[in-house]
Design a protein around this motif. Structure first.
Motif, PDB file in Angstrom:
ATOM      1  N   LEU A 172       0.809  -1.220   0.000  1.00 56.81           N
ATOM      2  CA  LEU A 172       0.000   0.000   0.000  1.00 56.81           C
ATOM      3  C   LEU A 172       0.845   1.273   0.000  1.00 56.81           C
ATOM      4  O   LEU A 172       0.366   2.326  -0.404  1.00 56.81           O
ATOM      5  CB  LEU A 172      -0.965   0.015   1.182  1.00 56.81           C
ATOM      6  N   LEU A 173       2.071   1.187   0.470  1.00 54.39           N
ATOM      7  CA  LEU A 173       2.978   2.333   0.435  1.00 54.39           C
ATOM      8  C   LEU A 173       4.196   1.961  -0.392  1.00 54.39           C
ATOM      9  O   LEU A 173       4.701   0.844  -0.295  1.00 54.39           O
ATOM     10  CB  LEU A 173       3.407   2.737   1.848  1.00 54.39           C
ATOM     11  N   ARG A 174       4.651   2.894  -1.201  1.00 53.14           N
ATOM     12  CA  ARG A 174       5.811   2.658  -2.051  1.00 53.14           C
ATOM     13  C   ARG A 174       7.101   2.834  -1.247  1.00 53.14           C
ATOM     14  O   ARG A 174       7.149   3.617  -0.285  1.00 53.14           O
ATOM     15  CB  ARG A 174       5.787   3.616  -3.228  1.00 53.14           C
ATOM     16  N   ALA A 175       8.128   2.145  -1.652  1.00 55.66           N
ATOM     17  CA  ALA A 175       9.413   2.191  -0.946  1.00 55.66           C
ATOM     18  C   ALA A 175       9.896   3.627  -0.762  1.00 55.66           C
ATOM     19  O   ALA A 175      10.334   4.013   0.327  1.00 55.66           O
ATOM     20  CB  ALA A 175      10.454   1.356  -1.691  1.00 55.66           C
ATOM     21  N   GLU A 176       9.805   4.435  -1.818  1.00 50.59           N
ATOM     22  CA  GLU A 176      10.301   5.806  -1.724  1.00 50.59           C
ATOM     23  C   GLU A 176       9.460   6.664  -0.780  1.00 50.59           C
ATOM     24  O   GLU A 176       9.975   7.596  -0.154  1.00 50.59           O
ATOM     25  CB  GLU A 176      10.416   6.457  -3.105  1.00 50.59           C
ATOM     26  N   GLU A 177       8.165   6.354  -0.655  1.00 51.92           N
ATOM     27  CA  GLU A 177       7.303   7.104   0.273  1.00 51.92           C
ATOM     28  C   GLU A 177       7.714   6.856   1.723  1.00 51.92           C
ATOM     29  O   GLU A 177       7.727   7.771   2.545  1.00 51.92           O
ATOM     30  CB  GLU A 177       5.837   6.718   0.065  1.00 51.92           C
ATOM     31  N   VAL A 178       8.065   5.612   2.027  1.00 50.83           N
ATOM     32  CA  VAL A 178       8.476   5.271   3.389  1.00 50.83           C
ATOM     33  C   VAL A 178       9.894   5.780   3.656  1.00 50.83           C
ATOM     34  O   VAL A 178      10.163   6.357   4.711  1.00 50.83           O
ATOM     35  CB  VAL A 178       8.372   3.748   3.619  1.00 50.83           C
ATOM     36  N   THR A 179      10.783   5.604   2.697  1.00 48.36           N
ATOM     37  CA  THR A 179      12.166   6.043   2.868  1.00 48.36           C
ATOM     38  C   THR A 179      12.240   7.548   3.098  1.00 48.36           C
ATOM     39  O   THR A 179      13.047   8.023   3.902  1.00 48.36           O
ATOM     40  CB  THR A 179      13.015   5.628   1.649  1.00 48.36           C
ATOM     41  N   GLU A 180      11.388   8.299   2.432  1.00 45.95           N
ATOM     42  CA  GLU A 180      11.339   9.752   2.614  1.00 45.95           C
ATOM     43  C   GLU A 180      11.053  10.121   4.077  1.00 45.95           C
ATOM     44  O   GLU A 180      11.523  11.134   4.579  1.00 45.95           O
ATOM     45  CB  GLU A 180      10.248  10.324   1.711  1.00 45.95           C
ATOM     46  N   ILE A 181      10.318   9.282   4.777  1.00 43.48           N
ATOM     47  CA  ILE A 181       9.900   9.570   6.153  1.00 43.48           C
ATOM     48  C   ILE A 181      10.904   9.052   7.179  1.00 43.48           C
ATOM     49  O   ILE A 181      11.281   9.775   8.099  1.00 43.48           O
ATOM     50  CB  ILE A 181       8.513   8.956   6.425  1.00 43.48           C
ATOM     51  N   ILE A 182      11.336   7.789   7.033  1.00 42.60           N
ATOM     52  CA  ILE A 182      12.160   7.167   8.077  1.00 42.60           C
ATOM     53  C   ILE A 182      13.578   6.850   7.637  1.00 42.60           C
ATOM     54  O   ILE A 182      14.373   6.351   8.428  1.00 42.60           O
ATOM     55  CB  ILE A 182      11.497   5.888   8.635  1.00 42.60           C
ATOM     56  N   GLY A 183      13.899   7.120   6.383  1.00 35.49           N
ATOM     57  CA  GLY A 183      15.238   6.809   5.881  1.00 35.49           C
ATOM     58  C   GLY A 183      15.348   5.347   5.498  1.00 35.49           C
ATOM     59  O   GLY A 183      14.342   4.657   5.309  1.00 35.49           O
ATOM     60  N   GLY A 207      -9.542  14.232  14.227  1.00 33.83           N
ATOM     61  CA  GLY A 207      -8.640  14.777  13.222  1.00 33.83           C
ATOM     62  C   GLY A 207      -9.443  15.063  11.961  1.00 33.83           C
ATOM     63  O   GLY A 207     -10.667  14.939  11.949  1.00 33.83           O
ATOM     64  N   PRO A 208      -8.786  15.394  10.880  1.00 37.60           N
ATOM     65  CA  PRO A 208      -9.489  15.714   9.628  1.00 37.60           C
ATOM     66  C   PRO A 208     -10.033  14.454   8.942  1.00 37.60           C
ATOM     67  O   PRO A 208      -9.530  13.347   9.150  1.00 37.60           O
ATOM     68  CB  PRO A 208      -8.396  16.363   8.777  1.00 37.60           C
ATOM     69  N   ASP A 209     -11.069  14.623   8.144  1.00 38.17           N
ATOM     70  CA  ASP A 209     -11.599  13.575   7.269  1.00 38.17           C
ATOM     71  C   ASP A 209     -11.957  12.279   7.986  1.00 38.17           C
ATOM     72  O   ASP A 209     -11.680  11.183   7.503  1.00 38.17           O
ATOM     73  CB  ASP A 209     -10.610  13.262   6.131  1.00 38.17           C
ATOM     74  N   GLY A 210     -12.562  12.390   9.177  1.00 36.76           N
ATOM     75  CA  GLY A 210     -12.990  11.200   9.899  1.00 36.76           C
ATOM     76  C   GLY A 210     -11.872  10.449  10.599  1.00 36.76           C
ATOM     77  O   GLY A 210     -12.075   9.367  11.135  1.00 36.76           O
ATOM     78  N   ILE A 211     -10.699  11.030  10.620  1.00 33.64           N
ATOM     79  CA  ILE A 211      -9.535  10.437  11.279  1.00 33.64           C
ATOM     80  C   ILE A 211      -9.606  10.794  12.762  1.00 33.64           C
ATOM     81  O   ILE A 211     -10.117  11.834  13.137  1.00 33.64           O
ATOM     82  CB  ILE A 211      -8.239  11.015  10.664  1.00 33.64           C
ATOM     83  N   VAL A 268      -1.448  11.672   8.425  1.00 34.37           N
ATOM     84  CA  VAL A 268      -2.666  12.080   7.708  1.00 34.37           C
ATOM     85  C   VAL A 268      -2.452  11.982   6.202  1.00 34.37           C
ATOM     86  O   VAL A 268      -3.324  11.499   5.467  1.00 34.37           O
ATOM     87  CB  VAL A 268      -3.101  13.504   8.138  1.00 34.37           C
ATOM     88  N   ARG A 269      -1.291  12.407   5.725  1.00 33.64           N
ATOM     89  CA  ARG A 269      -0.984  12.314   4.290  1.00 33.64           C
ATOM     90  C   ARG A 269      -0.974  10.854   3.838  1.00 33.64           C
ATOM     91  O   ARG A 269      -1.522  10.507   2.793  1.00 33.64           O
ATOM     92  CB  ARG A 269       0.360  12.984   3.995  1.00 33.64           C
ATOM     93  N   LEU A 270      -0.365   9.974   4.644  1.00 36.35           N
ATOM     94  CA  LEU A 270      -0.316   8.557   4.294  1.00 36.35           C
ATOM     95  C   LEU A 270      -1.704   7.920   4.326  1.00 36.35           C
ATOM     96  O   LEU A 270      -1.987   7.042   3.509  1.00 36.35           O
ATOM     97  CB  LEU A 270       0.649   7.816   5.226  1.00 36.35           C
ATOM     98  N   VAL A 271      -2.556   8.361   5.230  1.00 34.29           N
ATOM     99  CA  VAL A 271      -3.937   7.847   5.256  1.00 34.29           C
ATOM    100  C   VAL A 271      -4.602   8.108   3.914  1.00 34.29           C
ATOM    101  O   VAL A 271      -5.277   7.245   3.357  1.00 34.29           O
ATOM    102  CB  VAL A 271      -4.749   8.457   6.414  1.00 34.29           C
TER     103      VAL A 271
END
Length: 164
Positions: free
Chosen positions: A54-65, A115-119, A154-157
């Motif tokens: 559900l999440l791409r490698a680059e999306e996760v790496t951008e956050i946690i390295g 939070g926003p959008d039902g979160i 929230v962005r990842l949701v």
């Protein structure tokens, strides 16, 4: 599993570094945290869902390295940076665990705030959300003492909702 337990232990130790004399450990997200929780019980004949996709490698790496590429099971996936213990954990509940797209009244993680959008935001950097009729959560941890990870979660949701 050992890395995950080490990360949770490290987070618990780090969370005790605040000014309180009674340190509170952040509850872990993901499959181990939700064992036996009614909101995660299978509701039907769901086809298997590979949460790690559900999440791409680059999306996760951008956050946690640099990270382990994601380890999954039981409707969840955890990506961990073994050097910093930063992590992203996603759990997708079975169909029927959020009827009508509504989160259950009770959180698996204690007190929450909207939070926003039902979160809704829960303790331990956990964000609970619904995807269709599935009760889901995500935990983004780059800081255990602040709420700095909320916007990222929230962005990842939003990404996850588009991909389930």
């Amino acid at each position: 599993m050992r890395r995950w337990l080490a990360a949770v232990t490290a987070l618990a130790v780090l969370s005790g570094c605040g000014s309180s004399s009674e340190p509170e450990a952040a509850p872990p997200a993901g499959p181990a945290a939700t064992e036996g929780a009614p909101a995660r019980e299978p509701a039907g004949d769901d086809p298997p869902l590979d949460v790690c996709q559900l999440l791409r490698a680059e999306e996760v790496t951008e956050i946690i390295g640099a990270n382990d590429g994601g380890r999954g099971g039981d409707g969840g996936c955890t990506w961990e940076n073994p050097e910093t213990y930063h992590s992203v954990t996603v759990t997708i509940g079975r169909t029927g665990t959020a009827p009508g797209g509504q989160l259950p009244a009770e959180s698996n993680f204690g007190e929450t705030e909207p939070g926003p959008d039902g979160i809704r935001f829960a303790q331990g950097n956990v964000v609970e959300f619904a995807v269709d009729d599935r009760f889901c959560d995500i935990q983004v941890v780059t800081s255990v003492t602040t709420e700095i990870d909320r916007p990222t979660a929230v962005r990842l949701v939003g990404l996850i909702r588009d991909r389930v």
